[in-house]
Structure formats: C-alpha cells, structure tokens
Write an enzyme that holds these catalytic residues in place. Structure first.
Site, short mmCIF file in Angstrom:
data_model
loop_
_atom_site.label_atom_id
_atom_site.label_comp_id
_atom_site.label_asym_id
_atom_site.label_seq_id
_atom_site.Cartn_x
_atom_site.Cartn_y
_atom_site.Cartn_z
N HIS B 39 0.82 -1.21 0.00
CA HIS B 39 0.00 0.00 0.00
C HIS B 39 0.86 1.26 0.00
CE1 HIS B 39 -3.80 -2.12 0.67
NE2 HIS B 39 -4.39 -0.97 0.45
N LYS B 104 -10.56 -7.61 7.69
CA LYS B 104 -11.30 -7.90 8.92
C LYS B 104 -10.97 -6.84 9.96
CE LYS B 104 -8.07 -11.05 11.23
NZ LYS B 104 -7.95 -10.63 12.63
#
Lengths: 283, 186
Positions: B39, B104
């Site tokens: 990222h 999650k």
C-alpha cells in the site's frame, strides 16, 4: 531410567504440528457447532457456518485452517526418570516444530522485533518455539501444544491489582479487555485468565488455561462458577462472530488460579481465536 | 433486512450504492492483494502520477498474506488480515477510483468518510477461514513487488468469494450496528 530417542521426540512434535495445522480439535468444533445453533444473529450464524465449513475443507484436503499458522507454544512436563538419548529435549522440540511447519506448508511467522526480518533462514523456519518446561515424577514426557495466532495475542493484557479489587474487579477488567478487542481477535474466542502468582506466573497461567479442552469443567467449583459468570457477561457485550454483532462472542472462559503475595492480585487475560488449534500427547 | 448480491469486478458506483451494511456479497472476477508494505508503494505511485501496476478504476483490494501454496495449487490458505494497518492508505486508493476493500476488523473514521465520498465499500471476510477462502481463488499471479514475498501485489481470479458489507457508502458500520443490536445493557 527410561531412554527416549531424540528422533522419536522430533517425529512426535512434527506430527502434532501437521495435525493441528489442518484439523480443528473436536472440542473446538463441537463448541462452534453449538454456538452456531444458539446464535441469535443471522449474520454471526452465517460466519460460524463458514468457520465450520472451513474446518471441514481444511481437514479433508489437508490445507491450513488459517493463513496465520501461529507461533508454536508448548507446555512440557518431563518425568524425572526420563533421559533423552542423542540430544537435548529443547532442540528436539524445535527441530520437530521446524519440520512440521515446513512439511505442512504452514507460514513461517517469527521475525526480529524491530527490523521485522523473518527468521526462517537464520534461526529456523518458524523458530524458536515458545516452550514452558516443568519437572514431574515418572518416566514419561507429556507435551501440550497450541498454535497461537497474532490477532488474538495482540489484544491480550495483564495487570497487577490491589487485593481489594477482588473477584468483581477481575470480572470488570476481563469485560473491558474483551470489549476493547471487538472483532479483532476473531471471535467466537476462548478467554484464558491467569489469576494470582506473580506477574509472569499469571501470564503463563492465562496461556496454559487456553490449552484446556473447551467444554471441560474447572476442578475448583468456585472457579467453575466464576468462569460461567464471566462467560455470561462477555456474551452480553454483543460483539458476536468476527465482531459482526451477536450473542456468542466467547465459546468458553478458562481460569487458572494460584496463591499470590499478600500485597497483590495479578491478573492476565490471554485470548485465543475461534481456530483454537491445540492438542496433547504423552511419550 | 440483509440481502444477498452476486457482483463481478470491476465495481461501479451503481454496484456499491445499492449495498447496505450487513448485506452478503459473492464477488467474482479479478481482485488484487496488498498489505501495508505494498500500500505504501502504491499510494506513492498515485500521488506522483506514475504508472500503476493495474487499472485502479473499480478495483477491489484484498488485505491478505497467504500461506505458501502446495504443489499444483494457485495459492495456499488465504484469509483476511486485520485492516486497521491500511487505514492511512485506503482513502487515497478510494480517491483514485478503487471501489472495494476486503479485510477484517474496524476501520478509522477517515476510511468510513472516504467510503461515503467515493462510493467505496469495506467488506469483511471471515477471519480464520483461510482454507475455504483460498479455494475461491482460481488463479494467482504476482504482478508487482515480488521482493515483498507474501506481501507482493497479486492479481487473483475469484469465484463467488463470500464477504459481508461492513462499511457502506452511507456511513453505516456493521460492527457498531451489530453490537448495538445484541448488547445486553443492565
């Protein structure tokens, strides 16, 4: 004096690691099944159904239950009439751990704390294992093993209370830890609580409490009652499976209590995710 | 009442705006994997206007670090990792056209706000269901940063990959809603 070959220990450890990587223990499976039946939230019910389907696939196809295959944690009771022939017991456990993680295509998750460099090519594949030894009478070696994932370990906490905090203080503390954790430790969880002893004794006891079979009853009736009280309280938090809201946040609460110093009341809360991979063998 | 949807990537605003927190979605098509390290690099490319390794428009990003594949398999076990570590990067990804994230655990307010502004969805996959989710992945190919190992960017072809809408485009949060619904207050 009974002699046990070093290689026999290596093989036994390798085998339990391979087994635990793919086969969810029956006590965990049964507890999840019961939780699915009793869960009131349809979303959480579906999540638990997926967890059980995952367990079936992992077992049938020998795939790791979770990509976080954990650090290898052992509690080992060594009989005083046992001698390991051909090496050190500690080395045999580490060697078995490395073989099991490699042969099972499990993930190597140990790293150096600051550079975060993976240790698989330097120290060993997923080494070192975390091993707690105890010396007992007899001519056997008793090995308890669990694969401990990072998500649930990250929410665990310990604190030394003043004695006046009592049971109520402990219950409130556990509720606070689990409430703050939310869905991050992958509920439905098992909550291990170590009470008493010293700071580190409480922490080790909270870890060992997670090795007990889910559904087993604490031998101490007072602790059994406290476990039930905390379980009910935790399940009132509404966190549910994977934090999606529900009535089954925890499958079980396990307490290990020890005598402690007159000045202190140490408490440690160690959390295990729904993939409670643990087993026990005697050599 | 939660609904079920079958969606194929790339996702459009029309796709995402119909979804509500709690809905179950089965995703098919191409999705891309990235964790923290990837990222960081991807967001730098976007901000510098440099060539991106895939078409970000309508893309779905999966936060995952799989186990090594067994011989003959495209991938090993591949469940979601905890998402908060991507919180500082996700708003930029959404700003440049990504429409979905799979992970999650809770997200920051900044991510939830970005979902509202850019029609993005944060999906939750079942943590610890790595074997089940790995089987929904039909092919896997490293397309960027192979030196990151398990954290490399992979192009995955998935079929009916099961996820639940956590944060929708209207500012709802299933973690909050679900908990409020089932919390027993004394």
């Amino acid at each position: 004096m009974r002699e046990i070959a070093y290689e026999d220990v290596v093989k036994a450890v390798r085998d339990i690691i391979l087994h635990c990587g793919t086969d969810l223990p029956q006590d965990t499976y049964d507890a999840l099944k019961e939780a699915m039946e009793k869960e009131k939230s349809p979303v959480s019910k579906e999540v638990i159904r997926q967890i059980l389907e995952n367990a079936d696939i992992a077992k049938d196809e020998k795939r790791p239950l979770c990509q976080d295959t954990g650090l290898a944690v052992f509690f080992v009771k060594v009989g005083d009439e046992v001698k390991i022939k051909g090496g050190l017991l500690k080395d045999a456990i580490n060697e078995g751990t490395e073989q099991g993680y490699k042969d099972g295509y499990l993930r190597a998750s140990t790293c150096e704390p600051f550079t975060r460099a993976n240790l698989k090519d330097t120290v060993g594949y997923n080494l070192p294992a975390i091993i707690h030894f105890d010396l007992v009478a007899g001519d056997k070696i008793d090995i308890e093993y669990a694969a401990k994932g990072g998500g649930s370990e990250n929410v665990s906490r310990a604190r030394v209370f003043p004695p006046a905090a009592g049971k109520e203080g402990i219950i409130e503390y556990v509720k606070e830890v689990i409430s703050d954790a939310g869905g991050n430790p992958c509920p439905p969880i098992t909550v291990g609580i170590g009470i008493g002893g010293t700071f580190e004794k409480a922490a080790i006891s909270s870890k060992h409490a997670l090795f007990r079979d889910i559904g087993s009853v604490n031998e101490d009736p007072e602790m059994a009652e406290m476990e039930q009280t905390i379980l009910d309280e935790v399940n009132k938090l509404g966190i549910g499976a994977m934090g999606m809201g529900g009535t089954k946040t925890a499958l079980a609460v396990h307490i290990e209590s020890n005598p402690c110093h007159i000045a202190s009341l140490p408490v440690s809360v160690n959390v295990q995710c729904h993939s409670s991979r643990h087993t026990h063998i005697t050599i | 009442m939660a609904k079920e949807y079958y969606l194929t990537t790339p996702l459009t605003s029309e796709d995402t705006r119909q979804l509500k927190s709690g809905d179950i979605v089965y995703i098919s098509g191409i999705i891309y994997t990235a964790r923290d390290a990837a990222h960081k690099r991807l967001v730098e490319l976007l901000e510098k206007g440099e060539e991106f390794p895939f078409d970000i428009e309508g893309s779905v990003i999966y936060f995952v670090g799989p186990t090594p594949p067994k011989p003959g398999d495209p991938i090993g076990s591949a469940g979601p990792t905890t998402s908060y570590r991507m919180d500082s990067y996700s708003p930029t990804m959404l700003e440049y056209g990504s429409k979905g994230m799979i992970g999650k655990g809770r997200r920051s307010q900044e991510v939830k706000d970005a979902c509202k502004i850019y029609d993005g969805i944060y999906f939750g996959a079942t943590g610890g269901a790595g074997a089940l989710l790995g089987k929904k992945i039909k092919s896997a190919e490293v397309i960027a940063y192979p030196e990151l190992g398990p954290e490399a960017v992979r192009k995955l072809e998935v079929e009916n990959f099961p996820v639940t809408v956590i944060n929708d485009t209207y500012g709802n949060d299933l973690y909050q809603m679900g908990r409020e619904m089932y919390e027993v207050k004394e």
